[in-house]
Design a protein around this motif. Structure first.
Motif, PDB file in Angstrom:
ATOM      1  N   PRO A  31       0.897  -1.276  -0.036  1.00  0.00           N
ATOM      2  CA  PRO A  31      -0.059   0.060   0.038  1.00  0.00           C
ATOM      3  C   PRO A  31       0.957   1.096   0.019  1.00  0.00           C
ATOM      4  N   THR A  32       2.262   1.230   0.526  1.00  0.00           N
ATOM      5  CA  THR A  32       2.740   2.311   0.673  1.00  0.00           C
ATOM      6  C   THR A  32       3.273   2.971  -1.025  1.00  0.00           C
ATOM      7  N   ALA A  33       3.340   1.960  -1.804  1.00  0.00           N
ATOM      8  CA  ALA A  33       3.779   2.365  -3.001  1.00  0.00           C
ATOM      9  C   ALA A  33       2.862   3.168  -3.759  1.00  0.00           C
ATOM     10  N   TYR A  34       1.636   3.513  -2.937  1.00  0.00           N
ATOM     11  CA  TYR A  34       0.759   4.204  -4.000  1.00  0.00           C
ATOM     12  C   TYR A  34       0.321   5.457  -3.151  1.00  0.00           C
ATOM     13  N   ARG A  35       1.100   6.013  -2.516  1.00  0.00           N
ATOM     14  CA  ARG A  35       0.710   7.226  -1.778  1.00  0.00           C
ATOM     15  C   ARG A  35       0.570   8.430  -2.540  1.00  0.00           C
ATOM     16  N   ASP A  36      -0.468   9.153  -2.055  1.00  0.00           N
ATOM     17  CA  ASP A  36      -0.629  10.418  -2.857  1.00  0.00           C
ATOM     18  C   ASP A  36      -0.069  11.694  -2.223  1.00  0.00           C
ATOM     19  N   ARG A  37       1.015  12.191  -2.867  1.00  0.00           N
ATOM     20  CA  ARG A  37       1.863  13.229  -2.227  1.00  0.00           C
ATOM     21  C   ARG A  37       1.359  14.705  -2.905  1.00  0.00           C
ATOM     22  N   GLY A  38       0.160  14.785  -3.353  1.00  0.00           N
ATOM     23  CA  GLY A  38      -0.418  15.896  -3.778  1.00  0.00           C
ATOM     24  C   GLY A  38      -0.032  16.540  -5.217  1.00  0.00           C
ATOM     25  N   GLU A  39       0.623  15.488  -6.035  1.00  0.00           N
ATOM     26  CA  GLU A  39       1.019  16.085  -7.287  1.00  0.00           C
ATOM     27  C   GLU A  39       0.027  16.271  -8.232  1.00  0.00           C
ATOM     28  N   GLY A  40      -0.059  17.410  -9.043  1.00  0.00           N
ATOM     29  CA  GLY A  40      -0.910  17.800  -9.843  1.00  0.00           C
ATOM     30  C   GLY A  40      -2.191  18.295  -9.461  1.00  0.00           C
ATOM     31  N   MET A  41      -2.608  18.661  -8.168  1.00  0.00           N
ATOM     32  CA  MET A  41      -3.673  19.299  -7.797  1.00  0.00           C
ATOM     33  C   MET A  41      -3.653  20.326  -8.127  1.00  0.00           C
ATOM     34  N   LEU A  42      -5.077  21.053  -8.266  1.00  0.00           N
ATOM     35  CA  LEU A  42      -5.311  22.324  -8.473  1.00  0.00           C
ATOM     36  C   LEU A  42      -6.031  22.886  -7.423  1.00  0.00           C
ATOM     37  N   ASN A  43      -5.400  23.698  -6.632  1.00  0.00           N
ATOM     38  CA  ASN A  43      -6.129  24.081  -5.387  1.00  0.00           C
ATOM     39  C   ASN A  43      -7.216  25.288  -5.751  1.00  0.00           C
ATOM     40  N   TRP A  44      -8.192  25.720  -4.854  1.00  0.00           N
ATOM     41  CA  TRP A  44      -9.280  26.727  -5.182  1.00  0.00           C
ATOM     42  C   TRP A  44      -8.719  27.963  -5.483  1.00  0.00           C
ATOM     43  N   SER A  45      -7.636  28.383  -5.024  1.00  0.00           N
ATOM     44  CA  SER A  45      -7.229  29.889  -5.434  1.00  0.00           C
ATOM     45  C   SER A  45      -6.660  29.550  -6.933  1.00  0.00           C
ATOM     46  N   ALA A  46      -6.014  28.633  -7.346  1.00  0.00           N
ATOM     47  CA  ALA A  46      -5.471  28.649  -8.702  1.00  0.00           C
ATOM     48  C   ALA A  46      -6.713  28.371  -9.592  1.00  0.00           C
ATOM     49  N   HIS A  47      -7.804  27.656  -9.061  1.00  0.00           N
ATOM     50  CA  HIS A  47      -8.898  27.313 -10.014  1.00  0.00           C
ATOM     51  C   HIS A  47      -9.860  28.729 -10.234  1.00  0.00           C
ATOM     52  N   LEU A  48      -9.822  29.311  -9.412  1.00  0.00           N
ATOM     53  CA  LEU A  48     -10.644  30.525  -9.365  1.00  0.00           C
ATOM     54  C   LEU A  48     -10.054  31.555 -10.164  1.00  0.00           C
ATOM     55  N   ASP A  49      -8.656  31.669 -10.046  1.00  0.00           N
ATOM     56  CA  ASP A  49      -7.842  32.374 -10.923  1.00  0.00           C
ATOM     57  C   ASP A  49      -8.355  32.266 -12.583  1.00  0.00           C
ATOM     58  N   LEU A  50      -8.329  30.856 -12.810  1.00  0.00           N
ATOM     59  CA  LEU A  50      -8.378  30.200 -14.217  1.00  0.00           C
ATOM     60  C   LEU A  50      -9.917  30.559 -14.701  1.00  0.00           C
ATOM     61  N   VAL A  51     -10.769  30.494 -13.690  1.00  0.00           N
ATOM     62  CA  VAL A  51     -12.212  30.890 -13.985  1.00  0.00           C
ATOM     63  C   VAL A  51     -12.390  32.385 -14.333  1.00  0.00           C
ATOM     64  N   HIS A  52     -11.765  33.335 -13.594  1.00  0.00           N
ATOM     65  CA  HIS A  52     -11.721  34.726 -13.506  1.00  0.00           C
ATOM     66  C   HIS A  52     -11.243  35.050 -14.894  1.00  0.00           C
ATOM     67  N   ARG A  53     -10.107  34.389 -15.541  1.00  0.00           N
ATOM     68  CA  ARG A  53      -9.381  34.598 -16.759  1.00  0.00           C
ATOM     69  C   ARG A  53     -10.578  34.077 -17.731  1.00  0.00           C
ATOM     70  N   ALA A  54     -11.175  33.058 -17.733  1.00  0.00           N
ATOM     71  CA  ALA A  54     -12.266  32.768 -18.688  1.00  0.00           C
ATOM     72  C   ALA A  54     -13.315  33.879 -18.772  1.00  0.00           C
ATOM     73  N   TYR A  55     -13.467  34.571 -17.795  1.00  0.00           N
ATOM     74  CA  TYR A  55     -14.638  35.706 -17.630  1.00  0.00           C
ATOM     75  C   TYR A  55     -14.275  36.840 -18.333  1.00  0.00           C
ATOM     76  N   SER A  56     -12.907  37.068 -18.113  1.00  0.00           N
ATOM     77  CA  SER A  56     -12.412  38.216 -18.793  1.00  0.00           C
ATOM     78  C   SER A  56     -11.859  38.007 -20.191  1.00  0.00           C
ATOM     79  N   ASP A  57     -11.820  36.809 -20.755  1.00  0.00           N
ATOM     80  CA  ASP A  57     -11.850  36.211 -22.102  1.00  0.00           C
ATOM     81  C   ASP A  57     -13.001  36.432 -22.840  1.00  0.00           C
ATOM     82  N   ALA A  58     -14.057  36.099 -22.124  1.00  0.00           N
ATOM     83  CA  ALA A  58     -15.578  36.218 -22.640  1.00  0.00           C
ATOM     84  C   ALA A  58     -15.906  37.553 -22.634  1.00  0.00           C
ATOM     85  N   LEU A  59     -15.455  38.497 -21.915  1.00  0.00           N
ATOM     86  CA  LEU A  59     -15.737  39.890 -22.025  1.00  0.00           C
ATOM     87  C   LEU A  59     -14.983  40.446 -23.201  1.00  0.00           C
TER      88      LEU A  59
END
Length: 402
Positions: A361-389
């Motif tokens: 089981p220790t061979a499959y530990r999740d160390r958090g690689e590649g996860m998108l946190n809410w702050s980064a996600h919200l930044d990308l959503v706001h960028r989509a809003y800006s692009d739509a505008l």
């Protein structure tokens, strides 16, 4: 954990979200995500209103009349009423009236539509007709399939699109015509590729993965006996029978399986022999205890699941995941768990993966690689809003020049 990019100060916006369902009336992850996004937008000083298909609430500024029934009650409906619902989902006049009124009263800077089954293609055309920038997030297959899932009535995933779904899709796309969203967000590469036949999605689409909540999670110790977990609806498309069969086939010693959820296949779970325990439906406040109890989550989907939120929930607690190699599931796993992918619907291969996890089981530990946190996600959503505008401004300038 991905960090947000630095950006210039931003003026608060008025965002009108459109979602068939809204908490507490939910069926899947799309409406849960949309409500979480609304909460995060408010923290960022944006104002959010919501248009739904007959779901009231403090956020709701418009309700489309849900004739012949509201979407979250579909499982109890007879076949004829379901047919009437699907026909209304081609064009529902009340959608345009309600959305126009909501836009006039709420005065949004952006319309952001999500899972809109039952609201008809009108919901994607109205913002452009009103001259309002529009972002649409693809959470499912509604533009391709009358059931939004690419799954047959008997719960078996479709190998190819049937004639009825092709007809429904064509009708919706004709209704939308050229009045398309300015920006299209897809929750995974897999779901974006599936929509590649639609020109405006291919041209305007971008992938923004669903975010993962950051939690202060201590290193997980190996516990014996090991506990596997499943959280989701007990239906054929979710692969619950494959999981039960795979668990029965595997040589797992004293490992156990906790199954959380409800649905028509509940009797199959309750009849399972050995170390299978059915927890029934668990509420949001009970999920923390569930994820802290299990050592590995199994996601055995047999439909092209675009981006199951349950994987993000597991990863937020650093719980390893054994997933079916279908839809967007492979994109969500920590690199160590990619070796645990198995062929969707193959209980023998799932049994092998369960055995592999038990051995090391220790061979499959999740160390958090590649996860998108809410702050980064919200930044990308706001960028989509800006692009739509920005796209909206370009259209206005072209109209003036003409």
């Amino acid at each position: 954990m991905t960090e947000p990019r630095e950006s210039a100060p931003r003026h608060p916006m008025r965002i009108l979200m459109v979602s068939s369902l809204w908490p507490p009336h939910v069926l899947g992850g799309a409406e849960i995500y949309a409500s979480m996004l609304a909460a995060e937008l408010r923290k960022a000083r944006d104002r959010v209103g919501v248009v739904t298909l007959g779901v009231p609430g403090s956020d709701v500024v418009g309700q489309v009349t849900p004739h012949p029934y509201r979407l979250d009650t579909f499982s109890a409906q007879p076949r004829l009423r379901r047919a009437r619902f699907h026909l209304a989902d081609i064009y529902r006049p009340a959608t345009k009236r309600t959305l126009v009124k909501a836009c006039q009263e709420f005065q949004p800077d952006i319309v952001h539509s999500h899972a809109v089954q039952g609201l008809s293609g009108a919901v994607l055309a109205v913002p452009s007709e009103l001259g309002i920038p529009h972002v649409h997030t693809i959470h499912d297959y509604w533009l391709l399939c009358q059931r939004s899932s690419l799954v047959r009535r008997d719960g078996v995933a479709c190998e190819r699109r049937c004639h009825s779904c092709t007809a429904f899709s064509s009708a919706r796309l004709r209704l939308i015509g050229r009045k398309v969203p300015d920006v299209v967000i897809a929750v995974s590469d897999a779901v974006l590729r599936e929509h590649g036949e639609i020109d405006w999605i291919r041209q305007r689409g971008r992938v923004i993965p669903n975010p993962v909540f950051e939690r202060p999670v201590p290193a997980r110790a190996v516990r014996r006996p090991l506990t596997f977990g499943y959280l989701g609806q007990l239906i054929r498309a979710k692969g619950i029978r494959t999981l039960l069969d795979g668990f029965a086939r595997a040589d797992l010693g004293d490992a156990r399986l906790l199954v959380a959820g409800d649905g028509p296949l509940r009797p199959d779970v309750e009849a399972a022999k050995g170390r299978v325990q059915h927890l029934g439906f668990i509420a949001d406040e009970e999920k923390e205890a569930f994820f802290k109890t299990i050592d590995c989550l199994v996601v055995p989907s047999e439909w092209r699941d675009p981006a199951p939120l349950v994987i993000n929930e597991a990863r937020s607690y650093r719980v390893p995941v054994i997933g079916a190699n279908i839809g967007g599931i492979p994109e969500l796993l920590t690199p160590a768990c990619e070796a645990l992918l198995f062929r969707s619907g193959d209980s023998e291969q799932l049994a092998i993966r369960l055995n592999e996890f038990v051995r090391e089981p220790t061979a499959y530990r999740d160390r958090g690689e590649g996860m998108l946190n809410w702050s980064a996600h919200l930044d990308l959503v706001h960028r989509a809003y800006s692009d739509a505008l920005a796209a909206h401004d370009v259209r206005l300038r072209r109209a003036v020049q003409l």
